[in-house]
Design an enzyme around this catalytic site. Structure first.
Site, PDB file in Angstrom:
ATOM      1  CG  ASP A  56      -4.112  -2.098   2.690  1.00 13.76           C
ATOM      2  OD1 ASP A  56      -3.595  -1.827   1.451  1.00 13.76           O
ATOM      3  OD2 ASP A  56      -3.867  -1.199   3.549  1.00 13.76           O
ATOM      4  CG  ASP A 106      -1.593   1.211   1.501  1.00 15.09           C
ATOM      5  OD1 ASP A 106      -2.500   1.624   0.343  1.00 15.09           O
ATOM      6  OD2 ASP A 106      -1.695   1.791   2.619  1.00 15.09           O
ATOM      7  CG  ASP A 122      -2.140   7.796   0.510  1.00 10.02           C
ATOM      8  OD1 ASP A 122      -0.972   8.277   0.457  1.00 10.02           O
ATOM      9  OD2 ASP A 122      -3.190   7.952  -0.119  1.00 10.02           O
ATOM     10  CG  ASP A 174      -2.763   2.154   6.224  1.00  4.98           C
ATOM     11  OD1 ASP A 174      -2.755   1.880   4.729  1.00  4.98           O
ATOM     12  OD2 ASP A 174      -3.001   3.355   6.558  1.00  4.98           O
ATOM     13  CE  LYS A 228      -5.373  -1.056  -1.643  1.00  8.96           C
ATOM     14  NZ  LYS A 228      -4.511  -0.460  -0.613  1.00  8.96           N
TER      15      LYS A 228
END
Length: 237
Positions: free
Chosen positions: A190, A17, A19, A186, A163
């Site tokens: 995710d 990831d 951000d 995070d 994802k």
């Protein structure tokens, strides 16, 4: 031992990831990650909620092959010496209808008139976290869509897009299994990546959904957690 007799580097491919994972809490990319990603001896997939131009640019400036899952799985891009493909999944028109209904209900997406956050999106709409979430979730559900809270924005996405599915597409094109990957992230968007990958790390700043889904939670937060995860993978047998 002669260099030619040295054991090959068998470190696994990564799905990372951006951000909150490669950045600090202000979404500023930690400059140390450029070398770390570039020098990793296996494929690196950037899996993000951001629109496609952002992770593609990060690959460009980091010197990485372009292996990208963008818009929470809605856009998959491979642009390498051996692969050249763009996969678009999701329903931008439906997300636009949610945004219109949200505005009609008296709310704003929160990005101002220029709205660079959504300008290049092809499959979803992102809404500022300063905007009210409950009515957005209700309107999205009425249109058959769902909302991810990534900790940086609310994303209105198609229910069959995530994802993990995007990672599966990239892995297939590379002739690999998604279970070969180590995923690092995070937030709740995710979780699907964690489920698809063979091993997963949530950085210490991760939300509850990511923390509960991950195989391991780092002691340190943001990019420091990313480096901690890499160190753990390196030291694993």
């Amino acid at each position: 031992m002669d260099r030619a007799d040295a054991a090959p580097d068998t470190r696994p491919p990564l799905a990372v990831d951006i951000d909150g994972t490669l950045t600090d809490r202000h979404r500023v990319v930690d400059p140390r990650v450029f070398a770390a990603l570039r020098e990793w001896p296996a494929p690196v997939v950037l899996a993000t909620g951001k629109a496609l131009p952002y992770p593609v640019a990060l690959c460009e400036f980091a010197g990485l092959a372009t292996l990208v899952v963008a818009e929470n799985g809605g856009v998959v891009c491979l642009d390498t010496d051996s692969h050249d493909e763009l996969v678009i999944d999701g329903d931008r028109a439906a997300a636009e209808r949610v945004a219109a209904a949200y505005r009609e209900a008296g709310h704003d997406l929160g990005w101002g008139s220029l709205d660079l956050v959504n300008r290049w999106r092809e499959t979803e709409i992102a809404v500022s976290r300063d905007a009210p979430l409950d009515p957005l979730r209700e309107i999205a559900a009425d249109h058959g869509l769902r909302v991810f809270d990534t900790g940086f924005a609310y994303h209105v996405v198609s229910p069959d897009v995530d994802k993990g599915r995007g990672l599966g597409i990239v892995a297939d094109r590379l002739g690999r299994d998604s279970e070969e990957f180590v995923a690092i992230g995070d937030s709740e968007n995710d979780v699907a990546t964690f489920e698809a990958a063979g091993r997963s790390f949530a950085v210490a700043n991760a939300d509850d959904a990511a923390t509960q889904a991950a195989d391991q939670v780092t002691d340190t937060a943001y990019a420091n957690g990313f480096f901690e995860a890499l160190s753990t993978v390196r030291s694993s047998p």
